[in-house]
Motif scaffolding. Structure first.
Motif, PDB file in Angstrom:
ATOM      1  N   ALA A   1      -7.651  -6.669   2.602  1.00 10.00           N
ATOM      2  CA  ALA A   1      -6.475  -6.215   3.370  1.00 10.00           C
ATOM      3  C   ALA A   1      -6.516  -6.724   4.802  1.00 10.00           C
ATOM      4  O   ALA A   1      -7.525  -6.589   5.486  1.00 10.00           O
ATOM      5  CB  ALA A   1      -6.404  -4.697   3.374  1.00 10.00           C
TER       6      ALA A   1
ATOM      7  N   PRO B   1      -1.097  -9.884  -4.629  1.00 15.58           N
ATOM      8  CA  PRO B   1      -1.143  -8.946  -3.503  1.00 15.58           C
ATOM      9  C   PRO B   1       0.248  -8.374  -3.198  1.00 15.58           C
ATOM     10  O   PRO B   1       1.247  -8.787  -3.780  1.00 15.58           O
ATOM     11  CB  PRO B   1      -1.601  -9.829  -2.341  1.00 15.58           C
ATOM     12  CG  PRO B   1      -1.032 -11.175  -2.662  1.00 15.58           C
ATOM     13  CD  PRO B   1      -1.101 -11.281  -4.173  1.00 15.58           C
TER      14      PRO B   1
ATOM     15  N   PHE C   1      -2.955   3.599   6.132  1.00 13.53           N
ATOM     16  CA  PHE C   1      -3.610   2.771   5.129  1.00 13.53           C
ATOM     17  C   PHE C   1      -4.841   3.513   4.627  1.00 13.53           C
ATOM     18  O   PHE C   1      -5.851   3.610   5.324  1.00 13.53           O
ATOM     19  CB  PHE C   1      -3.952   1.404   5.720  1.00 13.53           C
ATOM     20  CG  PHE C   1      -4.306   0.396   4.665  1.00 13.53           C
ATOM     21  CD1 PHE C   1      -3.376   0.037   3.704  1.00 13.53           C
ATOM     22  CD2 PHE C   1      -5.560  -0.178   4.625  1.00 13.53           C
ATOM     23  CE1 PHE C   1      -3.692  -0.876   2.710  1.00 13.53           C
ATOM     24  CE2 PHE C   1      -5.886  -1.100   3.647  1.00 13.53           C
ATOM     25  CZ  PHE C   1      -4.945  -1.448   2.691  1.00 13.53           C
TER      26      PHE C   1
ATOM     27  N   HIS D   1      -1.025   4.220   0.621  1.00  7.46           N
ATOM     28  CA  HIS D   1      -0.445   3.878   1.923  1.00  7.46           C
ATOM     29  C   HIS D   1       0.862   4.638   2.108  1.00  7.46           C
ATOM     30  O   HIS D   1       1.437   5.143   1.139  1.00  7.46           O
ATOM     31  CB  HIS D   1      -0.232   2.355   2.029  1.00  7.46           C
ATOM     32  CG  HIS D   1       0.661   1.825   0.954  1.00  7.46           C
ATOM     33  ND1 HIS D   1       0.198   1.552  -0.321  1.00  7.46           N
ATOM     34  CD2 HIS D   1       1.986   1.554   0.927  1.00  7.46           C
ATOM     35  CE1 HIS D   1       1.196   1.126  -1.066  1.00  7.46           C
ATOM     36  NE2 HIS D   1       2.313   1.123  -0.334  1.00  7.46           N
TER      37      HIS D   1
ATOM     38  N   TRP E   1      -2.166  -6.706   1.338  1.00  9.24           N
ATOM     39  CA  TRP E   1      -3.299  -6.088   0.643  1.00  9.24           C
ATOM     40  C   TRP E   1      -3.285  -6.469  -0.829  1.00  9.24           C
ATOM     41  O   TRP E   1      -2.254  -6.501  -1.471  1.00  9.24           O
ATOM     42  CB  TRP E   1      -3.361  -4.563   0.851  1.00  9.24           C
ATOM     43  CG  TRP E   1      -2.248  -3.722   0.334  1.00  9.24           C
ATOM     44  CD1 TRP E   1      -2.217  -3.050  -0.840  1.00  9.24           C
ATOM     45  CD2 TRP E   1      -1.004  -3.408   1.000  1.00  9.24           C
ATOM     46  NE1 TRP E   1      -1.040  -2.352  -0.961  1.00  9.24           N
ATOM     47  CE2 TRP E   1      -0.285  -2.551   0.153  1.00  9.24           C
ATOM     48  CE3 TRP E   1      -0.427  -3.773   2.230  1.00  9.24           C
ATOM     49  CZ2 TRP E   1       0.981  -2.058   0.481  1.00  9.24           C
ATOM     50  CZ3 TRP E   1       0.833  -3.287   2.561  1.00  9.24           C
ATOM     51  CH2 TRP E   1       1.510  -2.447   1.690  1.00  9.24           C
TER      52      TRP E   1
ATOM     53  N   ALA F   1      -8.249  -4.160  -2.603  1.00  7.99           N
ATOM     54  CA  ALA F   1      -7.417  -3.216  -1.829  1.00  7.99           C
ATOM     55  C   ALA F   1      -6.069  -2.951  -2.503  1.00  7.99           C
ATOM     56  O   ALA F   1      -5.281  -2.135  -2.011  1.00  7.99           O
ATOM     57  CB  ALA F   1      -7.177  -3.762  -0.423  1.00  7.99           C
ATOM     58  N   ARG F   2      -5.810  -3.618  -3.614  1.00  7.37           N
ATOM     59  CA  ARG F   2      -4.462  -3.619  -4.196  1.00  7.37           C
ATOM     60  C   ARG F   2      -3.906  -2.228  -4.465  1.00  7.37           C
ATOM     61  O   ARG F   2      -2.704  -1.981  -4.324  1.00  7.37           O
ATOM     62  CB  ARG F   2      -4.474  -4.475  -5.469  1.00  7.37           C
ATOM     63  CG  ARG F   2      -3.161  -4.585  -6.222  1.00  7.37           C
ATOM     64  CD  ARG F   2      -2.063  -5.214  -5.396  1.00  7.37           C
ATOM     65  NE  ARG F   2      -0.823  -5.299  -6.167  1.00  7.37           N
ATOM     66  CZ  ARG F   2      -0.041  -4.261  -6.444  1.00  7.37           C
ATOM     67  NH1 ARG F   2      -0.349  -3.072  -6.004  1.00  7.37           N
ATOM     68  NH2 ARG F   2       1.059  -4.425  -7.159  1.00  7.37           N
TER      69      ARG F   2
END
Ligand code: SIN
Ligand code: FE2
Length: 213
Positions: free
Chosen positions: A19, A142, A156, A187, A178, A182-183
């Motif tokens: 990210a 992403p 985040f 958030h 991201w 981190a997908r």
């Protein structure tokens, strides 16, 4: 906030594995981007959708690209047609795709091929509660998220809802990417504060690019 003094400065900030915040990355696309956005909004006007739980969202939304994210009483999903008009969503403007592909590559995701762009408009007070983007069939690609207009505080979080989120101030032209590990991070966006922005009077627009299909 000190960040505001440097609005749009080009600075990459590593947020977590997979990210990145690309400060000011969208500024170089600004003119054509805003013109193309106007056209999309004429073809598919913003609207406040209803969640499966029956709440009207404070954020107004629309889409461009071959797939568009929608919510109603029956659930969250992608649709090829705008349910309001029955027409396909407006095509994704070339400048949108260029920006998304270049931002993804800069963050380490080469070959991003977005087919969906969700447009979110925040008026003062509008917010987006913590959520994961997981309606996309392809979780390898992403998410590329572009901020325009008024500043906002992006939350985040981690891979579990209770993980305390980082507070990331976002200004006009900032891009967050991201993906990979981190997908599926949670958030959201804190309630937007009143303000004035020369390019976008009194509100914030966010573009989120995904590969949905
Ligand atoms: C989203 O999660 O779809 C939008 C995030 C943002 O507005 O920055
Ligand atoms: Fe999201």
């Amino acid at each position: 906030m000190i960040r505001d003094l440097f609005e749009g400065d080009e600075r990459d900030v590593h947020l977590a594995p997979g990210a990145m915040l690309l400060g000011g990355f969208a500024r170089r696309f600004e003119g054509p981007l805003l013109t193309a956005l106007q056209r999309v909004l004429e073809l598919a006007p913003l609207r406040q959708m209803v969640t499966p739980g029956g709440h009207r969202m404070s954020v107004a939304m629309t889409n461009c690209g071959t797939a568009g994210w929608v919510t109603d009483r029956t659930g969250y999903r992608y649709e090829r047609h705008d349910p309001q008009s029955g027409h396909p969503w407006p095509p994704m403007p070339a400048v949108f795709a260029d920006l998304a592909v270049q931002a993804a590559a800069r963050a380490g995701f080469d070959g991003f091929a977005p087919d969906a762009c969700l447009v979110n408009r925040y008026e003062p007070g509008a917010r987006l509660s913590l959520h994961q983007d997981k309606n996309e069939r392809d979780l390898e690609a992403p998410i590329v998220s572009v901020s325009l207009g008024l500043p906002a505080v992006f939350l985040f979080g981690g891979l579990r809802r209770p993980d305390t989120p980082h507070r990331v101030p976002l200004a006009h032209g900032d891009v967050v990417v991201w993906g990979g590990p981190a997908r599926l991070r949670y958030h959201g966006v804190l309630p937007l504060e009143e303000g004035y922005h020369p390019f976008m009077t009194g509100h914030r627009i966010n573009l989120t690019f995904r590969k949905a299909a």
